[in-house]
Design an enzyme around this catalytic site. Structure first.
Site, PDB file in Angstrom:
ATOM      1  N   ARG A  35      -4.224 -17.378   4.532  1.00 57.80           N
ATOM      2  CA  ARG A  35      -3.437 -17.527   3.300  1.00 57.80           C
ATOM      3  C   ARG A  35      -3.195 -16.151   2.698  1.00 57.80           C
ATOM      4  O   ARG A  35      -4.014 -15.230   2.838  1.00 57.80           O
ATOM      5  CB  ARG A  35      -4.190 -18.391   2.278  1.00 57.80           C
ATOM      6  CG  ARG A  35      -4.682 -19.713   2.833  1.00 57.80           C
ATOM      7  CD  ARG A  35      -5.165 -20.648   1.736  1.00 57.80           C
ATOM      8  NE  ARG A  35      -6.366 -20.199   1.042  1.00 57.80           N
ATOM      9  CZ  ARG A  35      -6.946 -20.870   0.049  1.00 57.80           C
ATOM     10  NH1 ARG A  35      -6.428 -22.009  -0.382  1.00 57.80           N
ATOM     11  NH2 ARG A  35      -8.045 -20.416  -0.529  1.00 57.80           N
ATOM     12  N   ASP A  39     -20.192 -26.705   5.354  1.00 57.34           N
ATOM     13  CA  ASP A  39     -20.219 -26.016   6.650  1.00 57.34           C
ATOM     14  C   ASP A  39     -19.294 -24.808   6.724  1.00 57.34           C
ATOM     15  O   ASP A  39     -19.234 -24.126   7.742  1.00 57.34           O
ATOM     16  CB  ASP A  39     -19.893 -27.010   7.791  1.00 57.34           C
ATOM     17  CG  ASP A  39     -18.577 -27.738   7.559  1.00 57.34           C
ATOM     18  OD1 ASP A  39     -17.771 -27.273   6.731  1.00 57.34           O
ATOM     19  OD2 ASP A  39     -18.351 -28.774   8.217  1.00 57.34           O
ATOM     20  N   GLY A  40     -18.530 -24.582   5.662  1.00 54.42           N
ATOM     21  CA  GLY A  40     -17.654 -23.406   5.668  1.00 54.42           C
ATOM     22  C   GLY A  40     -16.432 -23.563   6.541  1.00 54.42           C
ATOM     23  O   GLY A  40     -15.672 -22.612   6.756  1.00 54.42           O
ATOM     24  N   GLY A  53     -16.424 -20.918  -0.670  1.00 54.94           N
ATOM     25  CA  GLY A  53     -17.430 -21.534   0.190  1.00 54.94           C
ATOM     26  C   GLY A  53     -17.012 -21.536   1.647  1.00 54.94           C
ATOM     27  O   GLY A  53     -17.829 -21.766   2.536  1.00 54.94           O
ATOM     28  N   ASP A  84      -4.766 -23.598  -3.483  1.00 50.92           N
ATOM     29  CA  ASP A  84      -5.722 -24.603  -3.002  1.00 50.92           C
ATOM     30  C   ASP A  84      -5.098 -25.984  -2.859  1.00 50.92           C
ATOM     31  O   ASP A  84      -5.426 -26.928  -3.588  1.00 50.92           O
ATOM     32  CB  ASP A  84      -6.954 -24.649  -3.924  1.00 50.92           C
ATOM     33  CG  ASP A  84      -7.842 -23.426  -3.717  1.00 50.92           C
ATOM     34  OD1 ASP A  84      -7.387 -22.475  -3.064  1.00 50.92           O
ATOM     35  OD2 ASP A  84      -8.987 -23.425  -4.208  1.00 50.92           O
ATOM     36  N   ASP A 102     -11.190 -24.107 -11.202  1.00 50.56           N
ATOM     37  CA  ASP A 102     -11.342 -23.155 -10.090  1.00 50.56           C
ATOM     38  C   ASP A 102     -10.116 -23.187  -9.175  1.00 50.56           C
ATOM     39  O   ASP A 102      -9.976 -22.310  -8.321  1.00 50.56           O
ATOM     40  CB  ASP A 102     -12.614 -23.460  -9.281  1.00 50.56           C
ATOM     41  CG  ASP A 102     -12.711 -24.920  -8.885  1.00 50.56           C
ATOM     42  OD1 ASP A 102     -12.791 -25.768  -9.782  1.00 50.56           O
ATOM     43  OD2 ASP A 102     -12.681 -25.215  -7.671  1.00 50.56           O
ATOM     44  N   ARG A 157      -9.209 -16.710 -10.184  1.00 49.44           N
ATOM     45  CA  ARG A 157      -8.975 -18.044 -10.740  1.00 49.44           C
ATOM     46  C   ARG A 157      -9.410 -18.097 -12.201  1.00 49.44           C
ATOM     47  O   ARG A 157     -10.178 -17.224 -12.633  1.00 49.44           O
ATOM     48  CB  ARG A 157      -9.819 -19.064  -9.934  1.00 49.44           C
ATOM     49  CG  ARG A 157      -9.389 -19.122  -8.473  1.00 49.44           C
ATOM     50  CD  ARG A 157     -10.588 -19.276  -7.549  1.00 49.44           C
ATOM     51  NE  ARG A 157     -10.187 -19.038  -6.148  1.00 49.44           N
ATOM     52  CZ  ARG A 157      -9.692 -19.983  -5.356  1.00 49.44           C
ATOM     53  NH1 ARG A 157      -9.607 -21.222  -5.800  1.00 49.44           N
ATOM     54  NH2 ARG A 157      -9.312 -19.689  -4.126  1.00 49.44           N
TER      55      ARG A 157
HETATM   56  P1  AMP Z   1     -11.581 -27.236  -3.288  1.00 48.94           P
HETATM   57  O1  AMP Z   1     -11.540 -28.326  -4.310  1.00 48.94           O
HETATM   58  O2  AMP Z   1     -11.178 -27.647  -1.894  1.00 48.94           O
HETATM   59  O3  AMP Z   1     -10.777 -26.060  -3.725  1.00 48.94           O
HETATM   60  O4  AMP Z   1     -13.127 -26.783  -3.127  1.00 48.94           O
HETATM   61  C1  AMP Z   1     -14.050 -26.725  -4.177  1.00 48.94           C
HETATM   62  C2  AMP Z   1     -15.208 -25.839  -3.808  1.00 48.94           C
HETATM   63  O5  AMP Z   1     -15.903 -26.362  -2.683  1.00 48.94           O
HETATM   64  C3  AMP Z   1     -14.833 -24.418  -3.465  1.00 48.94           C
HETATM   65  O6  AMP Z   1     -15.848 -23.581  -3.958  1.00 48.94           O
HETATM   66  C4  AMP Z   1     -14.830 -24.433  -1.940  1.00 48.94           C
HETATM   67  O7  AMP Z   1     -15.072 -23.167  -1.395  1.00 48.94           O
HETATM   68  C5  AMP Z   1     -15.971 -25.377  -1.645  1.00 48.94           C
HETATM   69  N1  AMP Z   1     -15.830 -26.055  -0.327  1.00 48.94           N
HETATM   70  C6  AMP Z   1     -14.935 -27.011  -0.010  1.00 48.94           C
HETATM   71  N2  AMP Z   1     -15.118 -27.402   1.280  1.00 48.94           N
HETATM   72  C7  AMP Z   1     -16.126 -26.667   1.773  1.00 48.94           C
HETATM   73  C8  AMP Z   1     -16.800 -26.599   3.049  1.00 48.94           C
HETATM   74  N3  AMP Z   1     -16.441 -27.367   4.059  1.00 48.94           N
HETATM   75  N4  AMP Z   1     -17.804 -25.715   3.163  1.00 48.94           N
HETATM   76  C9  AMP Z   1     -18.176 -24.937   2.155  1.00 48.94           C
HETATM   77  N5  AMP Z   1     -17.609 -24.947   0.935  1.00 48.94           N
HETATM   78  C10 AMP Z   1     -16.598 -25.800   0.738  1.00 48.94           C
HETATM   79 MG    MG Z   2     -10.575 -24.625  -4.582  1.00 53.21          MG
END
Ligand code: AMP
Ligand code: MG
Length: 476
Positions: free
Chosen positions: A170, A119-120, A91, A256, A246, A177
Site C-alpha cells: 500500500r 498472526d500478522g 499488527g 484500511d 485507528d 491516524r
Molecule cells: P483493522 O480493523 O483491520 O484495521 O485492524 C485493527 C487492528 O488489528 C490493527 O492494529 C491491525 O494491525 C490489527 N490486526 C488485524 N488483523 C491482524 C492480524 N491478522 N495479525 C495481527 N494484527 C492484526
Molecule cells: Mg486498521
C-alpha cells in the site's frame, strides 16, 4: 527507474522511539505475483518491466530491502466501536519508507510488537479487495491510499477456513491516524504530541510549517478534509464498515479497507460489517461518526490545542460536508448553475430512492442518458409514483440549465462500473485457484469506470438477487 535505484527515507524513525518499533518481515513461502499496477508504479518512478524481475517478488515479500529502508511498525491506539483499546499499532503492516512523498507499506508481512496475538498475516481475499478498491476509489475522485502490487503464496493462514497468505503493498501520503495522537494522549506522553503534530504538518500540511497557530490550522485542515472525504463516500454510496479512530487518516484519505461495500439500493441503514451488530457504522451514520471521531481527536490534542478552539473548528464540519456533498450530487444530476432549491431536490430524490430497491449507481447512470423518456427509469421501481413526481420536479429544474453537454458530463461522473462485493468475490474465487486474470481485468475496470466494457456488461447495474448487499466480516 530500476528497483535497486529507488532510495527510501524513513523520517518517521527520527521521532521518539515510542512512535515505532524496528521490525523485520517474515516472508511468505513460495511467493508469486498476482497483480501489478503500472499506474502507481509511475508515481514512484518504478519501471513497469521491473515487476518481472525476481527481486520485485522478494521486495514485495519483505525479503529484499531497498536502499535507505529500515522497516518499522507504527504504534497507535483507537476507539473501536466506541471503546478505547489501550494499544493497537501496525499488527501486520510494515513501513518500508518513503519515496516521492509516498510512504510504502507491506500489509500481511508477519507479526510485529503490536500484533496482540494475531498472526500478522493477510489473506488473498482481503488483499485483493483492498488492492482493487483503493484504485477504484482513486479514479472515482475519492482521497485514498493506493496500491502497487499484490503477491500470493502457498502459506496456510487460519481464518474461518484455511486460506493462503498474501501481501499487498500500500502507498499513502501518510500513515498517521487519529489513533496515533490518541496513543500518546491516553498513555500520558503528552510531550510527544507536539513533535507528532509537527511531523504531520511537515508531511501532510507543509504550507502550515512555521505558523504560530499551526496546531489550530492543522486541526482545521483535518476537519475540512475529513468532511470532504465523507461527502465523497456518501455521494458514491460507499460504506466503509469500520470507522474506528485507528482507521481514520490524519491526511484525510480513505484507509484500511476491510468489510466495505458499495450500496446496491440506496439505504441509510445499510450495514456492511457482520460484526457491527448495532449498526454503528451504517451508511447513513458515516457523517456523524466522522464528526464523533474528530471530537475524539480534539480531545487527544488538548495538551497542544484548547478544546474551545477545536470545538469552534468542529462546528464547521456540517457546513463543509453539506457544501461538498451538494456540489457532488449536483454534478451527478447534471445541475451546473447553482439554484437555491437544489438541496431540496437532492433530499427529495434520496427519500424516493431510500430503501426502494432501486440500484443507486445504475439509477444515476441511466439518468445520465435521460432525455425525457421515462420508461427505463420507471421500470427500475415497483411503485413508480414517487419517482414520477420527482422527475416532474427534475424536468422543471433542467429547464434552467444549459443542457448542451449535460449528458457527456454526467457520464463522466456517474460510473457505469462500481466494484460491488459480489464482483470482487468472483475475482477472489478465481485467484484462489491460481487464475489471476479477473483481478487484472477488474483493475482495468476500476481505472476506467465511466467507459463501456462490453465484455463485462453483466457487472454494470443491478447485482444478481442473491448477491446483493453482501455483508462481510472483519476477519481478513
Ligand atoms: P483493522 O480493523 O483491520 O484495521 O485492524 C485493527 C487492528 O488489528 C490493527 O492494529 C491491525 O494491525 C490489527 N490486526 C488485524 N488483523 C491482524 C492480524 N491478522 N495479525 C495481527 N494484527 C492484526
Ligand atoms: Mg486498521
Amino acid at each position: 527507474m530500476k528497483l535497486n535505484e529507488i532510495v527510501l527515507n524513513t523520517n518517521y524513525r527520527e521521532l521518539d522511539s515510542h512512535f515505532y518499533t524496528d521490525t523485520k518481515a517474515s516472508p511468505l513461502n513460495s511467493p508469486y505475483l498476482i497483480s501489478f499496477n503500472s499506474s502507481t508504479a509511475e508515481l514512484i518512478e518504478l519501471d513497469v518491466s521491473e515487476c518481472e524481475h525476481e527481486d520485485f517478488i522478494h521486495f514485495m515479500n519483505g525479503s529484499y530491502m531497498l536502499s535507505g529502508s529500515t522497516p518499522f511498525a507504527m504504534c497507535y491506539t483507537g476507539y473501536q466501536f466506541g471503546h478505547l483499546v489501550p494499544r493497537l499499532g501496525d499488527g501486520r503492516a510494515l513501513n518500508l519508507g518513503k519515496t516521492n512523498s509516498w510512504n510504502l507499506q507491506l500489509k500481511g508481512s508477519g507479526s510485529t510488537l503490536y500484533s496482540r496475538g494475531g498472526d500478522g498475516r493477510a489473506v488473498i481475499r482481503s488483499s485483493i479487495r483492498e488492492y482493487l478498491i483503493s484504485e477504484a476509489m482513486f479514479t472515482l475522485g475519492v482521497p485514498t491510499t493506493r496500491a502497487l502490487a499484490i503477491i500470493g503464496s502457498d502459506e496456510n493462514v487460519p481464518r474461518a477456513r484455511w486460506e493462503k497468505g498474501a501481501i499487498v503493498l500500500r502507498m499513502s501520503s501518510s500513515w498517521v491516524r487519529f489513533g496515533t495522537f490518541e496513543y500518546f494522549f491516553y498513555n500520558h506522553k503528552h510531550e510527544l504530541l507536539a513533535p507528532l503534530a509537527d511531523y504531520v504538518i511537515k508531511e501532510s500540511y507543509p504550507h502550515l510549517e512555521g505558523e504560530v497557530n499551526r496546531y489550530y490550522l492543522m486541526f482545521k485542515e483535518i476537519v475540512s478534509g475529513t468532511a470532504k472525504m465523507i461527502a465523497h463516500w456518501q455521494s458514491l454510496g460507499f460504506n466503509h464498515g469500520v470507522m474506528n479512530t485507528d482507521n481514520m487518516s490524519i491526511a484525510c484519505v480513505t484507509i484500511d479497507y476491510g468489510p466495505f461495500a458499495f450500496l446496491d439500493a440506496y439505504d441509510y441503514r445499510n450495514v456492511c460489517n457482520k460484526s457491527d451488530e448495532d449498526g454503528r457504522y451504517a451508511f447513513g451514520n458515516q457523517p456523524d461518526v466522522a464528526h464523533w471521531n474528530l471530537s475524539m481527536l480534539a480531545k487527544a490534542l488538548t495538551p497542544i490545542l484548547s478544546i474551545e478552539q477545536s470545538e469552534q473548528l468542529l462546528e464547521n464540519f456540517e457546513d463543509i460536508f453539506d457544501e461538498t456533498y451538494e456540489a457532488l450530487m449536483c454534478a451527478k444530476l447534471g445541475l451546473y448553475n447553482k439554484d437555491e432549491k437544489d438541496n431540496k431536490l437532492i433530499q427529495y430524490l434520496l427519500s424516493v430512492l431510500n430503501n426502494r430497491s432501486i440500484d443507486y449507481t445504475a439509477f444515476f447512470r441511466l439518468l445520465s442518458h435521460y432525455h425525457g423518456d421515462r420508461t427505463t427509469l420507471l421500470s427500475m421501481c415497483a411503485l413508480p409514483k414517487p419517482l414520477i413526481s420527482w422527475l416532474d420536479d427534475y424536468d422543471q429544474r433542467l429547464e434552467k440549465e444549459n443542457t448542451q453537454n449535460r449528458h457527456a458530463r454526467m457520464l463522466r461522473c456517474n460510473p457505469k462500473y462500481i466494484l460491488k462485493n459480489y464482483i470482487l468475490q468472483e475475482a477472489i474465487d478465481k485467484a484462489e485457484v491460481g487464475d489471476n486474470s479477473l483481478v487484472n481485468e477488474l483493475l482495468y475496470i476500476a481505472q476506467n469506470p465511466y467507459d463501456e466494457h462490453p465484455k463485462f456488461e453483466r457487472y454494470a447495474g443491478i447485482a444478481p438477487s442473491k448477491l446483493g448487499n453482501l455483508k462481510l466480516s472483519c476477519s481478513s
